[in-house]
Design an enzyme around this catalytic site. Structure first.
Site, PDB file in Angstrom:
ATOM      1  N   ASP A   1       0.785  -1.241   0.000  1.00 60.20           N
ATOM      2  CA  ASP A   1       0.000   0.000   0.000  1.00 60.20           C
ATOM      3  C   ASP A   1       0.820   1.296   0.000  1.00 60.20           C
ATOM      4  OD1 ASP A   1      -1.424  -2.197   0.836  1.00 60.20           O
ATOM      5  OD2 ASP A   1      -2.384  -1.217   2.526  1.00 60.20           O
TER       6      ASP A   1
ATOM      7  N   GLU B   1     -10.909  -2.313   4.054  1.00 58.30           N
ATOM      8  CA  GLU B   1      -9.532  -1.882   4.271  1.00 58.30           C
ATOM      9  C   GLU B   1      -9.342  -0.531   3.591  1.00 58.30           C
ATOM     10  OE1 GLU B   1      -6.640  -5.491   4.816  1.00 58.30           O
ATOM     11  OE2 GLU B   1      -7.349  -5.503   2.754  1.00 58.30           O
TER      12      GLU B   1
ATOM     13  N   ASP C   1       0.132  -4.569  18.156  1.00 57.34           N
ATOM     14  CA  ASP C   1       0.693  -4.526  19.519  1.00 57.34           C
ATOM     15  C   ASP C   1       1.149  -5.921  19.981  1.00 57.34           C
ATOM     16  OD1 ASP C   1      -1.490  -5.937  20.458  1.00 57.34           O
ATOM     17  OD2 ASP C   1      -2.344  -4.271  21.607  1.00 57.34           O
TER      18      ASP C   1
END
Ligand code: NAG
Ligand code: NAG
Ligand code: NAG
Ligand code: NAG
Length: 564
Positions: free
Chosen positions: A55, A235, A134
């Site tokens: 992307d 997305e 995370d």
């Protein structure tokens, strides 16, 4: 390091999984290879010297420089180890690479720095919101800001100590593996920023809305900006205003009765970028699609194209669209060549005067690369005729052709709506019925053992003409390990009053085609084995039975851009 493909085959058959939208080849993520024989590397499309890219992220113009960040694996040619790589440009064509801008360094992004966007805060201060992974592999949203605003290259970015700023909790019930890709934020009249994050609830795709007064403390809105049932995760959402009349772009915060709004999403289930046109209801903070549309139908690009993003260029007052073009080759071939993924030529984007769709056109700057123009006189292209376009570098070219079609009576009747991609697959360039196929043959080898055909075919449906644009890759390569899918779309052109135009950008393994002056776009990846280097040829062709007229044909060799 160089590795044999046999070894590779064994490896990726054994070690294989899937995370989010990407296949995961764990043992290949840090393997670098790359042969010196590189017929498929592009010359003027954006790509780094090696490795995997996907992307485009956080594009912006700052102090006269364009910044492009992108998802990048510094260690290999498959997805993994993702950081935000960074390049800058004065013209969106030539790029200078800088060091990665954002890489794992905090708990909130220690397992990955995924996609996001830039917003210009008051005082011309850029702020990046991006998705971090995370320690619990949860998707969370983080903020980074430039260390030194006097540096036009924006080389160093400082992450907020308050990260993550948006996170899934037991209270908000956000799915922690479906929460990503924050948009550019916009400022409401109430002085609060708004941003969208792509997500889903079961199969319902949605754009979660957050608001903030200070860009640090974000509060989730009660309702998403919009959602659709059955689409799967959204997305890379993008939400921006377009002028109802005119081609100029607008800052993302502009509202008013002279604009429409575009909501674009990348549908992971379908691997395509879709958009809707509608209006932004400010009081409700909701997107209302025109004509009550319930699902996404329109696409930016009907070929290989994903995870796109726009930004407002305040220099030339235009909105620019950037997108990722995936490979169509096998993973083994990607590792052999040492790289995977490119970006399209940046496109200017605006609302068509019909209000029904967007129009896209390569940024004007790319025309600086044109050399050795070849102009052919207007002429009839007979049914069955091949007209070679000589004098241009056939693997690195820009071709514009325009047709006039008389004899519309000859058009084949199409009684019921058919998916244009299926229509293109069934009626490839060898099928002669009615009007067409006519268009361009690119990456054609001598004797046509390999070629990619980009062509039109005209149908009749209830007294109206229907124009089909196809990009047929089925004969593009003798290497059948490649994805050879044929692509297609209808083009909204009124043949009684308009010519039918096609512009194709050709660059070693890319065929980027704009039909009907940018009303239909198809990007294809091809990997010819014979039609490479000086062995490739370009033709205008008409493989139908009815003559068509070429009203203009111009072609240029394209110079190499400075990219890596
Ligand atoms: C900030 O950037 C400017 C321009 O590149 C440079 O002259 C200056 O030394 C930088 N300041 C710091 C603290 O690095
Ligand atoms: C959350 O999203 C993931 C990834 O698509 C999916 O596998 C999982 O079922 C979702 N969980 C819930 C509770 O919907
Ligand atoms: C990228 O291409 C590969 C190989 O053709 C395909 O399996 C994958 O689904 C594609 N991904 C996207 C996002 O287009
Ligand atoms: C044109 O049509 C003929 C006959 O159907 C076919 O053999 C040939 O391959 C076609 N040419 C192209 C470029 O598709």
């Amino acid at each position: 390091m160089s590795i044999s493909s046999i070894w590779l085959f064994t490896l990726f058959c054994v070690i294989y999984g899937s995370v989010a939208e990407h296949h995961v080849y764990r043992n290949l993520q840090s393997v670098s290879s790359g042969s010196t024989n590189q017929p498929y590397r592009t010359a003027y499309h954006f790509q780094p010297p090696k490795n995997w890219i996907n992307d485009p992220n956080g594009p912006l113009r700052y102090r006269g420089l364009y910044h492009l960040f992108y998802q990048y694996n510094p260690k290999g040619a498959v997805w993994g180890n993702i950081v935000w790589a960074h390049s800058v440009s004065k013209d969106l064509v030539n790029w200078t690479p800088l060091d990665p801008a954002i890489f794992p360094s905090q708990p909130s992004d220690i397992n990955g720095c995924w996609s996001g966007s830039t917003t210009l805060l008051p005082g011309n201060k850029p702020a990046i919101l991006y998705t971090g992974i995370d320690p619990q592999n949860q998707q969370v949203q983080n903020l980074a800001q430039p260390k030194n605003l006097s540096d036009p290259f924006l080389r160093e970015w400082v992450k907020s100590p308050k990260n993550p700023l948006m996170a899934p909790t037991s209270a908000n019930k956000i799915n922690s593996s479906s929460f990503r890709d924050p948009t550019t934020a916009w400022l409401g009249k109430d002085g609060h920023w708004r941003v969208l994050v792509g997500s889903k609830r079961r199969t319902r795709g949605l754009a979660i809305l957050y608001r903030s007064k200070d860009f640090v403390n974000w509060v989730q809105a009660k309702h998403p900006l919009h959602s659709t049932l059955g689409s799967g995760i959204w997305e890379c959402p993008d939400f921006f205003p377009v002028l109802n009349k005119g081609t100029l772009g607008l800052d993302t915060s502009v509202i008013g009765n002279y604009v429409s709004h575009v909501l674009k999403v990348s549908l992971d289930d379908k691997k395509h970028d879709y958009y809707m046109i509608g209006s932004y209801n400010v009081a409700k903070d909701a997107f209302i699609p025109d004509n009550g549309a319930k699902e996404f139908v329109l696409r930016y690009d009907y070929g290989k194209y994903y995870a796109s993003k726009t930004f407002f260029d305040d220099g030339k007052k235009r909105r620019i669209l950037l997108g990722w073009v995936n490979e169509s080759s096998s993973v083994a071939d990607d590792i052999k060549k040492g790289w995977s993924g490119i970006h399209t030529i940046p496109r200017t984007i605006w609302l068509h005067e019909s209000g029904k769709q967007l129009v896209q056109w390569p940024v004007v700057e790319v025309e600086k690369l044109r050399a050795n123009p070849v102009n052919l006189p207007p002429q009839v292209l007979k049914g069955g005729q091949l007209l070679q376009i000589n004098g241009v570098t056939a693997t690195q070219a820009d071709v514009e052709i325009s047709f006039q079609v008389n004899n519309l009576r000859e058009a084949e009747v199409l009684d019921y709506w058919t998916d244009p991609q299926i229509l293109c697959s069934k009626k490839g360039s060898a099928v002669k019925v009615g009007l067409g196929p006519f268009g361009l043959l690119v990456f054609a080898s001598k004797g046509l053992h390999e070629y990619t055909s980009v062509f039109f075919r005209i149908f009749k449906q209830q007294n109206k003409n229907l124009v089909l644009l196809c990009s047929d890759q089925s004969s593009s390569s003798l290497n059948k390990d490649n994805d050879l899918t044929t692509y297609g779309t209808f083009v909204d052109v009124d043949l009684l009053h308009e010519k039918l135009s096609l512009r194709t950008l050709i660059d070693h393994s890319v065929v980027e085609s704009f039909g009907g002056e940018g009303r239909a776009v198809i990007t294809a990846r091809v990997y010819p084995t014979l039609a490479i280097n000086d062995k490739a040829q370009i033709y205008a062709f008409n493989n139908g039975t009815t003559d068509v007229k070429i009203t203009s044909l111009s072609a240029w060799s394209m110079k190499k851009a400075q990219i890596s």
